[in-house]
Design a protein around this motif. Structure first.
Motif, PDB file in Angstrom:
ATOM      1  N   ARG A 171      39.737   5.082 -18.902  1.00  0.00           N
ATOM      2  CA  ARG A 171      40.025   6.314 -18.960  1.00  0.00           C
ATOM      3  C   ARG A 171      40.542   6.931 -17.559  1.00  0.00           C
ATOM      4  O   ARG A 171      40.540   7.852 -17.137  1.00  0.00           O
ATOM      5  CB  ARG A 171      38.714   7.313 -19.024  1.00  0.00           C
ATOM      6  CG  ARG A 171      38.141   6.777 -20.837  1.00  0.00           C
ATOM      7  CD  ARG A 171      37.023   8.089 -21.021  1.00  0.00           C
ATOM      8  NE  ARG A 171      38.309   8.911 -21.316  1.00  0.00           N
ATOM      9  CZ  ARG A 171      38.524   9.505 -22.185  1.00  0.00           C
ATOM     10  NH1 ARG A 171      38.528   8.757 -23.681  1.00  0.00           N
ATOM     11  NH2 ARG A 171      38.689  10.627 -23.115  1.00  0.00           N
ATOM     12  N   ASP A 231      50.338  -6.610 -23.910  1.00  0.00           N
ATOM     13  CA  ASP A 231      48.512  -5.701 -24.318  1.00  0.00           C
ATOM     14  C   ASP A 231      48.411  -6.970 -25.124  1.00  0.00           C
ATOM     15  O   ASP A 231      47.077  -7.503 -25.168  1.00  0.00           O
ATOM     16  CB  ASP A 231      48.887  -4.470 -24.905  1.00  0.00           C
ATOM     17  CG  ASP A 231      48.025  -3.499 -25.209  1.00  0.00           C
ATOM     18  OD1 ASP A 231      47.244  -3.658 -23.616  1.00  0.00           O
ATOM     19  OD2 ASP A 231      46.885  -3.187 -25.988  1.00  0.00           O
ATOM     20  N   GLU A 262      55.133  -2.965 -23.827  1.00  0.00           N
ATOM     21  CA  GLU A 262      54.103  -2.400 -23.477  1.00  0.00           C
ATOM     22  C   GLU A 262      53.506  -3.035 -24.633  1.00  0.00           C
ATOM     23  O   GLU A 262      52.321  -3.931 -24.411  1.00  0.00           O
ATOM     24  CB  GLU A 262      53.845  -1.127 -23.825  1.00  0.00           C
ATOM     25  CG  GLU A 262      54.125  -0.339 -22.251  1.00  0.00           C
ATOM     26  CD  GLU A 262      55.839  -0.492 -22.469  1.00  0.00           C
ATOM     27  OE1 GLU A 262      56.515  -0.630 -23.329  1.00  0.00           O
ATOM     28  OE2 GLU A 262      56.453  -0.737 -20.981  1.00  0.00           O
ATOM     29  N   ALA A 263      53.569  -3.541 -25.441  1.00  0.00           N
ATOM     30  CA  ALA A 263      53.452  -3.974 -27.202  1.00  0.00           C
ATOM     31  C   ALA A 263      52.419  -5.500 -26.371  1.00  0.00           C
ATOM     32  O   ALA A 263      51.609  -6.019 -27.542  1.00  0.00           O
ATOM     33  CB  ALA A 263      53.770  -3.833 -28.666  1.00  0.00           C
ATOM     34  N   LEU A 313      51.975   5.518 -17.842  1.00  0.00           N
ATOM     35  CA  LEU A 313      51.337   5.290 -19.273  1.00  0.00           C
ATOM     36  C   LEU A 313      49.573   4.189 -18.975  1.00  0.00           C
ATOM     37  O   LEU A 313      49.311   3.114 -18.345  1.00  0.00           O
ATOM     38  CB  LEU A 313      52.168   4.271 -19.971  1.00  0.00           C
ATOM     39  CG  LEU A 313      51.354   3.354 -21.089  1.00  0.00           C
ATOM     40  CD1 LEU A 313      51.695   5.017 -22.674  1.00  0.00           C
ATOM     41  CD2 LEU A 313      52.112   2.618 -21.906  1.00  0.00           C
ATOM     42  N   ARG A 315      48.706  -3.499 -18.007  1.00  0.00           N
ATOM     43  CA  ARG A 315      48.361  -2.851 -19.395  1.00  0.00           C
ATOM     44  C   ARG A 315      48.982  -1.320 -19.016  1.00  0.00           C
ATOM     45  O   ARG A 315      49.214  -0.801 -19.952  1.00  0.00           O
ATOM     46  CB  ARG A 315      47.334  -3.155 -19.991  1.00  0.00           C
ATOM     47  CG  ARG A 315      46.981  -4.314 -20.283  1.00  0.00           C
ATOM     48  CD  ARG A 315      45.361  -4.463 -20.907  1.00  0.00           C
ATOM     49  NE  ARG A 315      44.916  -5.682 -21.255  1.00  0.00           N
ATOM     50  CZ  ARG A 315      44.831  -6.097 -22.181  1.00  0.00           C
ATOM     51  NH1 ARG A 315      45.352  -5.924 -23.210  1.00  0.00           N
ATOM     52  NH2 ARG A 315      44.570  -7.520 -22.293  1.00  0.00           N
ATOM     53  N   VAL A 358      45.631   2.313 -19.514  1.00  0.00           N
ATOM     54  CA  VAL A 358      45.423   1.661 -20.603  1.00  0.00           C
ATOM     55  C   VAL A 358      45.015   1.596 -22.246  1.00  0.00           C
ATOM     56  O   VAL A 358      43.854   2.878 -22.084  1.00  0.00           O
ATOM     57  CB  VAL A 358      44.453   0.700 -20.079  1.00  0.00           C
ATOM     58  CG1 VAL A 358      43.651  -0.621 -20.953  1.00  0.00           C
ATOM     59  CG2 VAL A 358      44.964   0.533 -18.236  1.00  0.00           C
ATOM     60  N   SER A 359      44.990   0.707 -23.127  1.00  0.00           N
ATOM     61  CA  SER A 359      45.496   1.046 -24.088  1.00  0.00           C
ATOM     62  C   SER A 359      43.682   1.287 -25.038  1.00  0.00           C
ATOM     63  O   SER A 359      42.481   0.791 -23.621  1.00  0.00           O
ATOM     64  CB  SER A 359      46.119   0.417 -25.462  1.00  0.00           C
ATOM     65  OG  SER A 359      46.009  -1.134 -25.056  1.00  0.00           O
ATOM     66  N   PRO A 360      42.897   1.533 -26.006  1.00  0.00           N
ATOM     67  CA  PRO A 360      41.173   0.960 -26.240  1.00  0.00           C
ATOM     68  C   PRO A 360      41.736  -1.089 -26.510  1.00  0.00           C
ATOM     69  O   PRO A 360      40.126  -1.185 -25.964  1.00  0.00           O
ATOM     70  CB  PRO A 360      41.199   1.476 -27.783  1.00  0.00           C
ATOM     71  CG  PRO A 360      42.299   2.523 -27.464  1.00  0.00           C
ATOM     72  CD  PRO A 360      43.509   2.217 -26.851  1.00  0.00           C
ATOM     73  N   ARG A 361      42.991  -1.585 -26.848  1.00  0.00           N
ATOM     74  CA  ARG A 361      42.882  -3.141 -26.631  1.00  0.00           C
ATOM     75  C   ARG A 361      42.449  -3.919 -25.211  1.00  0.00           C
ATOM     76  O   ARG A 361      42.111  -4.471 -25.158  1.00  0.00           O
ATOM     77  CB  ARG A 361      44.195  -3.528 -27.440  1.00  0.00           C
ATOM     78  CG  ARG A 361      44.048  -4.852 -27.290  1.00  0.00           C
ATOM     79  CD  ARG A 361      45.831  -5.554 -27.854  1.00  0.00           C
ATOM     80  NE  ARG A 361      46.237  -5.179 -29.401  1.00  0.00           N
ATOM     81  CZ  ARG A 361      46.450  -4.945 -29.209  1.00  0.00           C
ATOM     82  NH1 ARG A 361      47.795  -4.238 -28.449  1.00  0.00           N
ATOM     83  NH2 ARG A 361      47.194  -3.856 -30.991  1.00  0.00           N
ATOM     84  N   ARG A 410      44.062   6.908 -17.344  1.00  0.00           N
ATOM     85  CA  ARG A 410      45.264   7.978 -18.328  1.00  0.00           C
ATOM     86  C   ARG A 410      45.388   9.717 -17.781  1.00  0.00           C
ATOM     87  O   ARG A 410      45.614   9.965 -17.800  1.00  0.00           O
ATOM     88  CB  ARG A 410      44.071   7.784 -19.531  1.00  0.00           C
ATOM     89  CG  ARG A 410      43.712   6.111 -20.576  1.00  0.00           C
ATOM     90  CD  ARG A 410      43.272   6.681 -21.645  1.00  0.00           C
ATOM     91  NE  ARG A 410      42.957   4.895 -22.218  1.00  0.00           N
ATOM     92  CZ  ARG A 410      42.127   5.056 -23.051  1.00  0.00           C
ATOM     93  NH1 ARG A 410      40.926   5.899 -23.343  1.00  0.00           N
ATOM     94  NH2 ARG A 410      41.250   3.223 -23.524  1.00  0.00           N
ATOM     95  N   THR A 434      40.119  -2.005 -22.986  1.00  0.00           N
ATOM     96  CA  THR A 434      38.599  -2.043 -22.759  1.00  0.00           C
ATOM     97  C   THR A 434      37.733  -2.410 -23.119  1.00  0.00           C
ATOM     98  O   THR A 434      37.821  -3.668 -22.834  1.00  0.00           O
ATOM     99  CB  THR A 434      38.738  -0.494 -23.553  1.00  0.00           C
ATOM    100  OG1 THR A 434      39.521   0.354 -23.396  1.00  0.00           O
ATOM    101  CG2 THR A 434      36.993   0.023 -23.471  1.00  0.00           C
TER     102      THR A 434
END
Length: 302
Positions: free
Chosen positions: A227, A161, A157-158, A237, A279, A239-242, A230, A244
């Motif tokens: 959001r 992303d 995932e990293a 899993l 993501r 989406v991360s803030p990255r 999430r 966004t």
């Protein structure tokens, strides 16, 4: 700058037949300062697109063919002993380029894949405690075959992303494939492309893209979409803030390519499947793109 972008798009269209939407998305990734992941079967023009882009911006092109025996130092470079002066000398790896094509990235081992993490995010490599900056602009186009999984290592995932968007080229239509044959017979080659934009102008275009206005209501729309990933029960899993930040940066670049100084909801709707799908991890065997398209129908548009 508008004329420069039109010339760049036309130049890429000389070798890439009928893929205007894919060209547009790749330019979005380039101008937003991110990287692109092409998930498609072999032979549809992924390498040709990367080479054509490098020649069009007069940048240095490097191609990295990933295999299970590829080492991290094969990417970043390494220190070698020079017996003449009795010192170690640094031998740069293929990441020291403007356009780096990482072919079949999922065939490299996780240890080797991780060597790309620093350079994709920080624009530098660290070997034996010494950090070295890569050329600017630095743009990675990675490819992977979504059908063949034997002998591959799924991207963590990293790593996923780090790509601002993912896309597919797809098969050409019958008419487009006929044009390909005709251009081949006419002797049109990627080596014949002439640079139409400089590396400094690419940097200037990136600065202008970052100045495109995204109204607060549109930023809230981006947040609502992220959001929702999430909180949805069909997503394991979100989406991360990255992600966004990536969606806003890509939206600015698309608005700029559309000759606007401001973003509109349609920019976000067009880009969301490409920026968010890779993501998130859907549950129940569902496709990520299908889940994102469902969320686009559910989240209210400003």
């Amino acid at each position: 700058m508008r004329q420069l972008l039109d010339t760049l798009t036309q130049n890429l269209g000389r070798t890439i037949v009928g893929k205007s939407e894919a060209i547009r998305l790749v330019l979005v990734a380039l101008l937003s300062g991110g990287h692109a992941l092409l998930e498609d079967v072999p032979g549809v023009g992924k390498t040709l697109l990367a080479k054509s882009l490098a020649r069009s911006i007069d940048g240095k092109f490097q191609r990295l063919q990933c295999t299970p025996d590829l080492l991290p130092t094969d990417i970043t470079g390494t220190n070698i002993w020079n017996p003449k002066n009795g010192e170690f000398e640094y031998l740069p790896g293929p990441v020291f380029a403007n356009i780096l094509l990482v072919d079949e990235i999922n065939r490299a081992t996780p240890r080797t894949q991780s060597a790309l993490l620093e350079v994709m995010e920080e624009q530098q490599v660290t070997v034996d405690g010494v950090s070295r900056k890569v050329p600017t602009p630095f743009f990675v186009i990675a490819t992977q075959n979504p059908i063949e999984y034997q002998g591959t290592f799924p991207l963590p995932e990293a790593q996923m992303d780090r790509f601002i968007l993912s896309l597919t080229l797809g098969y050409p239509s019958q008419n487009e494939e006929l044009q390909m044959l005709q251009r081949l017979q006419a002797g049109v080659k990627v080596e014949d492309l002439q640079p139409c934009i400089s590396l400094d102008e690419v940097q200037e275009l990136r600065k202008l893209c970052s100045q495109v206005k995204v109204e607060t209501s549109l930023q809230q729309y981006i947040l609502d979409l992220v959001r929702a990933t999430r909180e949805d029960e069909e997503i394991a899993l979100g989406v991360s803030p990255r992600g966004t930040i990536a969606l806003q940066r890509a939206t600015q670049a698309l608005a700029f390519l559309s000759d606007r100084t401001y973003a509109i909801p349609d920019d976000i709707k067009l880009l969301a499947p490409h920026v968010l799908s890779h993501r998130l991890i859907p549950s129940g065997g569902r496709k990520a793109k299908t889940v994102v398209e469902k969320l686009l129908r559910q989240v209210s548009i400003p």
